[in-house]
Design an enzyme around this catalytic site. Sequence first.
Site, PDB file in Angstrom:
ATOM      1  N   GLY A 517       0.823  -1.213   0.000  1.00  0.00           N
ATOM      2  CA  GLY A 517       0.000   0.000   0.000  1.00  0.00           C
ATOM      3  C   GLY A 517       0.851   1.256   0.000  1.00  0.00           C
ATOM      4  N   TYR A 518       1.340   1.647  -1.168  1.00  0.00           N
ATOM      5  CA  TYR A 518       2.169   2.834  -1.292  1.00  0.00           C
ATOM      6  C   TYR A 518       1.464   3.921  -2.107  1.00  0.00           C
ATOM      7  CZ  TYR A 518       6.617   1.072   0.681  1.00  0.00           C
ATOM      8  OH  TYR A 518       7.604   0.627   1.507  1.00  0.00           O
ATOM      9  N   SER A 519       1.245   3.655  -3.393  1.00  0.00           N
ATOM     10  CA  SER A 519       0.747   4.688  -4.307  1.00  0.00           C
ATOM     11  C   SER A 519      -0.660   5.146  -3.930  1.00  0.00           C
ATOM     12  CB  SER A 519       0.727   4.163  -5.746  1.00  0.00           C
ATOM     13  OG  SER A 519       2.032   3.909  -6.201  1.00  0.00           O
ATOM     14  N   GLU A 636      13.046  -4.523  -3.500  1.00  0.00           N
ATOM     15  CA  GLU A 636      12.216  -4.829  -4.658  1.00  0.00           C
ATOM     16  C   GLU A 636      13.062  -5.026  -5.906  1.00  0.00           C
ATOM     17  OE1 GLU A 636       8.162  -3.090  -6.721  1.00  0.00           O
ATOM     18  OE2 GLU A 636       9.528  -1.688  -5.737  1.00  0.00           O
ATOM     19  N   GLU A 758      10.027   9.615 -16.428  1.00  0.00           N
ATOM     20  CA  GLU A 758      10.442  10.995 -16.153  1.00  0.00           C
ATOM     21  C   GLU A 758      10.993  11.130 -14.730  1.00  0.00           C
ATOM     22  OE1 GLU A 758       8.096  10.577 -19.564  1.00  0.00           O
ATOM     23  OE2 GLU A 758       7.530  10.035 -17.512  1.00  0.00           O
TER      24      GLU A 758
END
Length: 784
Positions: A517-519, A636, A758
């Site tokens: 649960g990051y983004s 990761e 980017e």
Amino acid sequence: MDALPTDEHSMIRDALARFLERAGGLEPAFRVSDGGKACELWRGIAEELQFTAIGLPEACGGLGADMRALVAVGRELGRVLAPVPFVSTVALAGQVLAAAAPGPLRDAWLSRLAGGTVRAVLAHGGHGVGDCWDTPVFWAEQGGDGYVLQGQSGPIPDLMGADLVLVPALCAGERLLIALEGEALSGHRRACVPMDATQPVGVLALKDLRLPAGAVLDCGSAFAGRCRAAIDRARLVLAAEMAGAARGAFTLTLEYIAERRQFGRTIASYQAIKHRMADLYVRLNRLDALIDGAAVRFDQAAHALKTDDVAETEARAAQALACEELFAVSAEAIQLHGGVGMTFEYAPHLFFKRATAMRALSGGPVAAFRQIGLDLIDGRLSALPAGRAASEAETTLRRAVAGWMAENLTGAFEPLRGRGGAGDGDALPELRKAWERRLAAGGWVGLGLPEALGGRGMSVGDQVIFNEEYARAGGPGRMGHIGEGLLAPTLAAFGTEDQKARFLPGILQGTTFWAQGYSEPGAGSDLAALRTRARRDPASGNWIVHGQKTWTSLAHLSDWIFVLARAEEGATGREGLILLLMPLDQPGIDIRPIRQINGACEFNEVFFDGAMARAEDAVGKPGEGWAIAMALLGFERGISTLGQQMGFARELEAVVALARQAREPMDHAEALGRAWAGLRAMRHGALRVLGAVERGEAGPEALGYKYEWSNWHRTLGELAMEVLGPEAAVHAPEPEIVRLQQMYLFSRAETIYGGTNEIQLNIISEQGLGMPREPRGQSSGGTR
């Protein structure tokens, strides 16, 4: 396991770098380019450093045939465009001469080459050094007790100053290697006006040249094979010299833009320039990885007294890639220097002229990549990683993994072969969970985790072997990857003893599955902008969570989730964060699958409305979340990358199989060759980074890996659709084609998730190259 230099190679590199710095760096190249005489560099390299003996047989006064040493010297000479004939004399003529049968003439010349008292070149037709043996432009006829030699070369670097010219010639269907020296050379050489004045060229024109039989050094099919191998080794040194030149142009440009100011700030602070430099940096690291990896393979083959076809193909790929990268970097050097880049006063023009000349003299990169692609199509080359010299323990482990996979990935598990990859992550979930339990029972989960925590404590090299053989056998995408690969090492590093005791067994037994649960909708690549809140319940001390996470892989199929949340009121950016472990099956959590571009539902939105994390399930303290989250992201990008690459190799093999059936296979050969070269470079680069991490010597090169692989994989998907032709417009019934179509669609996401291209380029330029940071808002911090 990797291609990092040994102490001996580092000493060679550093000694030469110091010598060249004392000699003025680029000054000798400037002086020669401006019409001056050659400096005393060659004499110093021969007498002071004795580097003319590197790579030549010890029996003839050389220091041994170590490709890594040759590559190290070539790279350093290239950095300053040193006007010396090292590649022509030592790497090319010297290697070919050493491949010839021992004899008085051959041994005498090798001894003089090693001592640096003579110079030598190999004659070729002007389309690269590789054409001189397979398509010779010289032919000989027997006449009396000797030969009559005819033919004309193309432009040959360093010909005019050579004391010895080696001429491959065709005689009655047999290839000969002929030595020309002294009077035999008189009047047969014509100087040309070179594009690159630091590298003089000439043409060899022979008409009715009579030579004694003793001028033939060697001939026959056995020698032909040795000669081709020697030429491929020389290609690698030439690639290293060009890679060094590209790095030299890159460094001087980086230094220039750090000082050059426009509109009130250095031009290095402009994002467009940062992105261009970061992209070149990744490409140069890719090239260096391919060169160094091939050099290691050559040295291992030499030690085992064998040849290595893969190393020879890598050398050809490296030379082609080096031509392109040197041209790209030198052209960018002129552009970013602006008007001064077009003047003789500044160095960019020297590098650009070298790039132009080398691209012309090498025969061009397109032909090389096309031939590699044809070798793939014709079955002479495989996309799958080839074996190399290995220890008995490594071989035993490979056999054990391959045997276990063959015995277990069958029967009820047979449908899992090749499933669960890119774009197929939610395929057959219950069967894949059962497979995780089978893996755990076989002892193949938690390989890198310490034995004290229930793992196997395997070395990086052994973990790489498992991941490669797992993917080679068609092992499915791992449902337990997030728990095993991300959370387990995080708990090992930051968790409490109670957390390790409660959570690690379920991960290691394949019974508990985790989501990340990051983004968030407003905090994708900019992870520090997250807004999910965690507040302590005064009565229980537990954490109450409100907010939303998105792009959460397999959350609908997971049991637990680790959540990065903001624990301190008023905190922004990287401050006040905490990492919480939360069960997904509880009130206050709503999971909503997101349908992807390919129709699958691997990603999810996860809503938190008063959901709870127990006090004892917080990893670290409030405010430590950012550091822990970044460490987790580092895990990761670890060992599993080699397994990922094996999956890529299987996909490339599938594309090659399609190309064999295409109406015009030749149309796809170049792109297939480029894909193979890129995959080999990634493999060598990943091995190098993992080896450095294991030794605690990791450098900034690792920052570019995600950018590199995601762009490579996206291009592979595009190639697959090109090979399919009109059939790409419809959903195919064949499973192998369906998987390629799924991969093509899903690969568009790979340059987005985990940090967009980017963002990656910003990170590479700022953290890897030290360029100025982007202005950031109050809540922004960026992430990997």
